[in-house]
Design a protein around this motif. Structure first.
Motif, short mmCIF file in Angstrom:
data_model
loop_
_atom_site.label_atom_id
_atom_site.label_comp_id
_atom_site.label_asym_id
_atom_site.label_seq_id
_atom_site.Cartn_x
_atom_site.Cartn_y
_atom_site.Cartn_z
N ILE A 1 -42.72 7.98 7.16
CA ILE A 1 -43.06 6.60 6.81
C ILE A 1 -42.16 6.03 5.72
O ILE A 1 -41.75 6.71 4.78
CB ILE A 1 -44.54 6.48 6.39
N HIS A 2 -41.86 4.75 5.86
CA HIS A 2 -41.10 3.96 4.90
C HIS A 2 -41.39 2.50 5.22
O HIS A 2 -41.85 2.18 6.32
CB HIS A 2 -39.60 4.26 5.04
N LYS B 1 -41.40 3.39 10.48
CA LYS B 1 -42.45 4.42 10.57
C LYS B 1 -42.30 5.08 11.92
O LYS B 1 -42.45 4.42 12.95
CB LYS B 1 -43.84 3.79 10.40
N PHE C 1 -52.70 2.12 7.32
CA PHE C 1 -51.70 1.14 6.88
C PHE C 1 -52.17 -0.31 7.04
O PHE C 1 -51.40 -1.24 6.84
CB PHE C 1 -50.39 1.37 7.63
N GLY D 1 -44.55 0.71 14.43
CA GLY D 1 -44.41 2.16 14.53
C GLY D 1 -43.58 2.53 15.73
O GLY D 1 -43.49 1.77 16.71
N ASN E 1 -47.67 6.78 -1.70
CA ASN E 1 -48.13 6.55 -0.33
C ASN E 1 -49.45 7.24 -0.07
O ASN E 1 -50.32 6.69 0.61
CB ASN E 1 -47.07 7.02 0.67
#
Length: 346
Positions: free
Chosen positions: A159-160, A164, A201, A266, A326
């Motif tokens: 994840i970033h 993702k 998220f 995603g 996160n």
């Protein structure tokens, strides 16, 4: 309510004791005002922290040994002492069984604390899979171990903010990927990814891209048929009927080369390098490895033990710091989701 009582407890494993895990842990915890946001608990030994403090010539005055969770104090680096013997850390060699013994006991104790609610989230430092893979640890890595000890179905999820990307298969030789892929497995992976994007998220209606397996997504069967026989049926015959926004399969080279990933919340890759090469190229030292689909939250940095730079004081702690924040964010998102949905039912 007292603010101190609401502070999130973040548990940490030591990782490989010859790697950069303790260095980046200490670097993050020493940052000004960072302990305003969480209370750290390291599962290992104060002696290990002092060993690295001396090697790296770090000014640290808030390391606190604890023997039980009632002794945890905010604004301190709490170290749960699980290694009672007098360990000569300087004499433990890389890839020796001893170098796998200690990170495994750290992980095992930390996960137990996570399951019992003694810590809220877990951040794992990098390990050497070879040294960990001795008789008591028969797993390829953290993800596989967590599947064995926590509830749920784990999904490796990198994840970033800009990308993702989750994986259908994890640590497999390339020659086994095709045989491990199935419509059922791809469906399960998309379900977990979709749910995580919503719950973890706070994305109300996620848009997901699914990558192909072969070059050019099989070129209509000329190069391979996994796209036609497994991936496309998983998308078409199930998800479009639900109204989920699932698209693909996309050829991975043009998908990343043309920056199509920016249009999706995603991405689902079929195998390890297909997902991690573009992810690390785009986000290295900022990305985070999150194990989605489990009952508890675990994150880790996007890099390995880095023996080549260990004990030199030059390791970059950014990814480790991102892993912490996160984990905290996901923890809060899950609580908010549960709160909102419980109020809808009542």
């Amino acid at each position: 309510m007292n603010y101190r009582k609401k502070k999130i407890k973040v548990g940490f494993t030591t990782g490989d004791i010859n790697g950069i895990g303790i260095e980046i842990f200490l670097k993050v915890c020493c940052k000004k005002k960072i302990l305003d946001f969480f209370t750290p608990i390291l599962f290992g030994s104060p002696k290990l922290c002092f060993f690295y403090k001396k090697i790296l010539n770090m000014e640290i005055n808030n390391i606190r040994e604890i023997k039980n969770f009632k002794e945890v104090v905010d604004y301190k680096i709490n170290v749960f002492n699980i290694w009672k013997e007098d360990i000569k850390f300087e004499s433990i060699k890389i890839n020796h069984p001893e170098s796998g013994k200690y990170p495994f006991s750290s992980l095992k104790t930390a996960v137990k604390a996570l399951k019992e609610g003694k810590i809220d989230v877990l951040v794992t430092a990098p390990v050497n899979k070879k040294s960990m893979n001795f008789k008591n640890f028969s797993f390829f890595g953290h993800t596989e171990y967590l599947k064995n000890v926590l509830e749920g179905e784990p999904l490796m999820f990198m994840i970033h903010d800009i990308l993702k990307i989750a994986l259908v298969t994890n640590h497999l030789p390339l020659k086994r990927v095709s045989s491990e892929l199935s419509i059922k497995k791809i469906i399960k992976s998309i379900k977990i990814l979709h749910q995580s994007l919503i719950i973890d998220f706070s994305i109300e209606k996620p848009k997901i891209a699914v990558l192909g397996c072969n070059p050019h997504s099989g070129d209509n069967g000329l190069i391979g048929n996994e796209e036609k026989s497994k991936i496309k049926p998983a998308i078409d015959n199930f998800f479009q009927k639900k109204g989920w926004l699932i698209f693909g399969p996309y050829p991975s080279d043009s998908f990343f080369g043309n920056q199509k990933y920016i249009n999706f919340d995603g991405v689902l890759a079929m195998y390890h390098d297909q997902g991690l090469i573009p992810f690390k190229t785009l986000t290295f030292n900022q990305g985070v490895n999150f194990t989605a689909g489990l009952s508890h939250i675990r994150t880790s940095p996007d890099h390995g033990v880095a023996y080549d730079i260990a004990k030199k004081g030059i390791a970059n702690e950014n990814s480790f710091e991102e892993a912490i924040f996160n984990a905290i964010k996901i923890f809060k998102n899950r609580k908010e989701y549960m709160k909102l949905n419980s109020s809808k039912l009542s």
